[in-house]
Scaffold this active site. Sequence first.
Site, PDB file in Angstrom:
ATOM      1  N   GLU A   1      -9.123 -29.616   1.232  1.00  0.00           N
ATOM      2  CA  GLU A   1      -9.399 -29.306  -0.411  1.00  0.00           C
ATOM      3  C   GLU A   1     -10.048 -29.490  -0.985  1.00  0.00           C
ATOM      4  O   GLU A   1      -9.296 -31.197  -0.413  1.00  0.00           O
ATOM      5  CB  GLU A   1      -8.487 -28.268  -0.724  1.00  0.00           C
ATOM      6  CG  GLU A   1      -8.930 -27.893  -2.096  1.00  0.00           C
ATOM      7  CD  GLU A   1      -8.498 -28.440  -3.317  1.00  0.00           C
ATOM      8  OE1 GLU A   1     -10.175 -28.720  -3.327  1.00  0.00           O
ATOM      9  OE2 GLU A   1      -7.513 -28.769  -3.828  1.00  0.00           O
TER      10      GLU A   1
ATOM     11  N   CYS B   1      -9.926 -31.239  -9.319  1.00  0.00           N
ATOM     12  CA  CYS B   1     -11.334 -30.636  -8.870  1.00  0.00           C
ATOM     13  C   CYS B   1     -11.862 -29.337  -8.623  1.00  0.00           C
ATOM     14  O   CYS B   1     -13.004 -29.081  -8.560  1.00  0.00           O
ATOM     15  CB  CYS B   1     -11.180 -30.811  -7.411  1.00  0.00           C
ATOM     16  SG  CYS B   1      -9.576 -29.334  -6.709  1.00  0.00           S
TER      17      CYS B   1
END
Length: 544
Positions: A292, A326
């Site tokens: 990720e 993020c």
Amino acid sequence: MTGQYQIPEPINEPVRAYAPGSPERASLKAELARQSAIEVEVPLRIGGARIATGRLGEMRMPHAHAHRLGVFHQAGATEVEQAIEAARAAAPAWAALPWEERAAIFLRAATLLAGPRRDLITAATMLGQSKTAHQAEIDAACELIDFINFNVHFLGEIMAQQPISAPGVWNRMEYRPLDGFVFAVTPFNFTAIAGNLPTAPALCGNTVVWKPASTAVLSAHYVMEVLEEAGLPPGVINFVPGPGATVGDVALASPHLGGVHFTGGTDTFRAMWRRVGEGIEGYRQFPRLVGETGGKGFVVAHESADPEVVATALIRGAYEYQGQKCSAASRAYIPHTLWPQVREALFAAVEEIAVGDVRDFRNFMGAVIEESAYRRLEGVIEDARARVGKGVVEVVGGRCEASAGWFIEPTVIVVDDPQDRVMQEEYFGPVLSVFVYDAAKYEETLAICASTSPYGLTGAVLARDRDAVALATSVLRGAAGNFYVNDKPTGAVVGQQPFGGARASGTNDKAGSPLNLLRWLSPRTIKETFDPPRTYGYPFLAEE
């Protein structure tokens, strides 16, 4: 197994409010004071042994960078090789342990985190990573507890998935760990992710070499202590903080690499993938790569949206934890009909948001993680100011102050080009870029949003018009692995919004769901025939 066990039903850990006068506030403040008054020396953990290398890194408070929290020993190539061997040595016994026994260890760890170790891990996250009490609570306590409890539940569901059997045949599916160790590389911004990346593969029977971010060693150290307290056997998870290149080069070069569980920068993950690809013939198996990575979270408002809802989603989405998520709201598309009201509320918040030491619970924001992040963000803001009138319409906020801590105030950069670099690049800080679009060009703006950024992690649409919501959901299908309607694009909850995105944002293996656990399992199908044939011939071979 002596019974078919019922797994405790997981529920999302309740979030403590830490309101003035509450017992939890007093308890957390006492732990903050205790940890602020001591220095901790963090060793490596290899095969259950605590290793001191003498190669020390410092742990400092980002919001008070003169204050040292302690030091940590850094692994070199020799120690990483030892960690790999320790993982290999522990693998047979750990894999042979019934999965329910492994699960019990992690369930105990979750119970410790929910109770007697909650203040410990929350305070360490506040001090070492500059999170407010609320941000540390939802991360280091609630999300980490949820990851563990829900992963046990999900693994039970996977184990129960069995094939059908024809008469006279019994078909079974067994799930074993991967061949080789898992290399877990964890980020600074979420203690929950740091805890989940090594424990999810370990729950599935794998052994792990764990490299935490050098800027979040303190909380990772306490996670490791809780796991040991819960009964994790030596060598199952080996803790090797140290320089990324040093640790990564040895781990990725090992022929015993079974998988990589990574959260971090896109470029770093690409480099790791390239390294694995180049060395593919040297591995004993095809390593599983789960990553990720970055994001450029978006918010698209339709002219039917409530301007107060839009402003709140932008403020919380962009500035909580200093935008160091993020998933953060990093770019916004606001119709010209709403912009005056949204602008007024947004700019007012930028001016009034309190930024400072997270031990002062009145502060909404702390500091960015380290000096290099501060300097990079300072440069982005200075560049935007220099371009006012040349692509940039206005810059609001953004004052940078580094004398006591790495403080950057919330920043809004309004641009006149939706393809401006501030609408495309990930900054990982409290910087929100805004493009004001013609309200009549909503569908065109959706298409621009979908194609502007290389990332595909999070995004949100804000609208009261249902047709506008449906259109955005369709057009933006590939632009966000986690998509929000009338909410900010952050705050995914385990078991409710499994997290991950595609494109340059990673492999979209959805942490907080069974999909992630499946990557750490290697299934074997077993067919048992109770009355097997005794001749090779078939009826069709006989003469008429």
